[in-house]
Design a protein around this motif. Sequence first.
Motif, PDB file in Angstrom:
ATOM      1  N   ASP A   1       4.804   0.664   5.544  1.00  0.00           N
ATOM      2  CA  ASP A   1       3.546  -0.089   5.532  1.00  0.00           C
ATOM      3  C   ASP A   1       3.111  -0.454   6.945  1.00  0.00           C
ATOM      4  OD1 ASP A   1       1.331  -1.556   4.588  1.00  0.00           O
ATOM      5  OD2 ASP A   1       2.479  -3.424   4.674  1.00  0.00           O
TER       6      ASP A   1
ATOM      7  N   THR B   1     -12.426  -2.281   4.172  1.00  0.00           N
ATOM      8  CA  THR B   1     -12.292  -2.455   2.722  1.00  0.00           C
ATOM      9  C   THR B   1     -13.565  -3.051   2.147  1.00  0.00           C
ATOM     10  OG1 THR B   1      -9.905  -2.789   2.963  1.00  0.00           O
ATOM     11  CG2 THR B   1     -10.922  -3.554   0.917  1.00  0.00           C
TER      12      THR B   1
ATOM     13  N   ARG C   1      -9.584   2.304   2.271  1.00  0.00           N
ATOM     14  CA  ARG C   1      -8.774   1.877   1.143  1.00  0.00           C
ATOM     15  C   ARG C   1      -7.320   2.225   1.432  1.00  0.00           C
ATOM     16  NH1 ARG C   1      -8.012   3.648  -4.670  1.00  0.00           N
ATOM     17  NH2 ARG C   1      -9.028   5.617  -4.127  1.00  0.00           N
ATOM     18  N   LYS C   2      -6.417   1.314   1.106  1.00  0.00           N
ATOM     19  CA  LYS C   2      -4.988   1.523   1.321  1.00  0.00           C
ATOM     20  C   LYS C   2      -4.265   1.367  -0.012  1.00  0.00           C
ATOM     21  CE  LYS C   2      -2.245  -1.534   3.490  1.00  0.00           C
ATOM     22  NZ  LYS C   2      -1.527  -2.252   4.577  1.00  0.00           N
ATOM     23  N   ILE C   3      -3.447   2.365  -0.367  1.00  0.00           N
ATOM     24  CA  ILE C   3      -2.688   2.325  -1.607  1.00  0.00           C
ATOM     25  C   ILE C   3      -1.243   2.746  -1.343  1.00  0.00           C
ATOM     26  CG2 ILE C   3      -4.708   2.787  -3.048  1.00  0.00           C
ATOM     27  CD1 ILE C   3      -3.754   5.686  -3.294  1.00  0.00           C
ATOM     28  N   ASN C   4      -0.375   2.474  -2.307  1.00  0.00           N
ATOM     29  CA  ASN C   4       1.005   2.938  -2.198  1.00  0.00           C
ATOM     30  C   ASN C   4       1.156   4.300  -2.881  1.00  0.00           C
ATOM     31  OD1 ASN C   4       1.353   2.485  -5.026  1.00  0.00           O
ATOM     32  ND2 ASN C   4       1.938   0.351  -4.641  1.00  0.00           N
TER      33      ASN C   4
ATOM     34  N   GLY D   1      -1.014   2.024  -6.482  1.00  0.00           N
ATOM     35  CA  GLY D   1      -1.261   0.594  -6.557  1.00  0.00           C
ATOM     36  C   GLY D   1      -1.604  -0.018  -5.216  1.00  0.00           C
ATOM     37  N   SER D   2      -1.957  -1.293  -5.241  1.00  0.00           N
ATOM     38  CA  SER D   2      -2.356  -1.994  -4.024  1.00  0.00           C
ATOM     39  C   SER D   2      -1.214  -2.740  -3.353  1.00  0.00           C
ATOM     40  CB  SER D   2      -3.482  -2.985  -4.343  1.00  0.00           C
ATOM     41  OG  SER D   2      -3.040  -3.930  -5.318  1.00  0.00           O
ATOM     42  N   THR D   3      -0.051  -2.839  -4.011  1.00  0.00           N
ATOM     43  CA  THR D   3       1.100  -3.513  -3.400  1.00  0.00           C
ATOM     44  C   THR D   3       1.716  -2.596  -2.347  1.00  0.00           C
ATOM     45  OG1 THR D   3       1.570  -4.688  -5.450  1.00  0.00           O
ATOM     46  CG2 THR D   3       3.331  -4.587  -3.804  1.00  0.00           C
ATOM     47  N   PRO D   4       1.767  -3.001  -1.087  1.00  0.00           N
ATOM     48  CA  PRO D   4       2.258  -2.101  -0.039  1.00  0.00           C
ATOM     49  C   PRO D   4       3.770  -1.922  -0.113  1.00  0.00           C
ATOM     50  CG  PRO D   4       1.799  -4.264   0.882  1.00  0.00           C
ATOM     51  CD  PRO D   4       1.316  -4.302  -0.545  1.00  0.00           C
TER      52      PRO D   4
ATOM     53  N   GLN E   1      -6.086  10.882  -6.636  1.00  0.00           N
ATOM     54  CA  GLN E   1      -7.157   9.946  -6.305  1.00  0.00           C
ATOM     55  C   GLN E   1      -8.474  10.660  -6.000  1.00  0.00           C
ATOM     56  OE1 GLN E   1      -7.135   6.474  -6.145  1.00  0.00           O
ATOM     57  NE2 GLN E   1      -5.076   6.455  -7.036  1.00  0.00           N
TER      58      GLN E   1
END
Length: 436
Positions: free
Chosen positions: A134, A156, A162-165, A169-172, A223
């Motif tokens: 991250d 954002t 946009r940042k995803i794992n 999901g959005s939790t890094p 995505q």
Amino acid sequence: MRPTPLMRFLLALPLLLGLAGIAAPAQALTPAGGSVQPSDPPAPTAERACAPAQPPAADAPTTTLTAPSGAVAEVPSDLRAPCFALIRTDLRRLRRLQPGTEPPGFGARDLQAAYDLPRNGGRDRTVAIVVAFDDRTAESDLAVYREQYHLPPCTTANGCFRKINQNGGSTPPPTTDPGWVVETATDLAAVSAACPDCHLLLVEADDELLRNEIHAVGQAFQQGATFISMSFGAPEFPNQTLLDAFFNHRGIAFVASSGDIGYPNPTWPAASQFVTAAGGTSLHRQRFPLPPFTRWGWSESAWSGSGSGCSFFEPKPSWQHDPGCANRTIADISAVADPATGIAVYFTDPTDGAGWHVIGGTSVAAPLITGMYAVAGTPGANDFAASYPYARPRAFNDIVTGSNGSCGGSYLCTALPGYDGPTGLGTPHGVRGLRR
């Protein structure tokens, strides 16, 4: 009327006849006499941001991966695919810039000029950047870079960033790695320079294990990203061709760094037959044109670290026809990668703070080329984007000097007219060679 090569030669001839050394690197690695004098500037030095990986053992345990297409493949469980970013160590970090000054290294406008790119392009197209760990300050660091070079905001809030794992999901990922912070900032900066209007999707794998990074690549595809940049690589391994299912998708541009340890060291995924392998060059400003007198303002040579070679396992794609390698040959095309002529990047080191640095490696070339693909336009639904450069070789600056290893002077490690291993077909001259 655009000047022809002959017209350019005739215009430049009086100056060329009167000059002994019409071009020199911005900072020479060694003086002409071969010895370092007290007045000479220190030679550029660089270090890897990520520690290199080792080839997997023959009996290494494996993990099963399932590609978006449903294809199943085994990958060595502990095989790492580190980043290829190189950070200049002879230059001090600049925490702040004086008003009206530029950071060291090539900036966005330089890169646009060097590769004849528009200052606007890629509107509403999404480039996915696959990294590991991250980068907690990725968005804020990107904002500093884009403001410095007068690029439109990409946040954002405005829907551009946009940042995803790796699972979408959005939790890094729980861990931050300093080397991958360098890589992430470099990738975001390079894509921004090449494609100022592109949307950026940052996909962070849990770590740099190849199995997690490839899972993140699959997530980028799911995505809906049409352009996917991968600035990482692992040593080749026997069943890598099974993992090519992750890239066997028409209408998608996959680009991967070819590596930073020269010839003969092919890495995967750059070795995949469905991926555009990005080699590296040294890029210099040029006051006067050099033979073949077709390019003004810039010159390039093969960078000594550019990864190239003949794949041990990958079949040769139908569009590649070089005679000295029965299998897949790396690289395909190239862009600046030499840290001595690297790009300016702003990032925040987790322990040492924020500032401007100069970064090189084919980690620069891959996101630059990915951004150029995005400017060129969406690939045809039935096309492999990796084939496009081979259909228009004249749309590239042919690199004819430099070497990245010892191969008896052959094209596999020596830049020669036409296709060669270190630089492929050359560097993009605009984006005509990256579209149908």
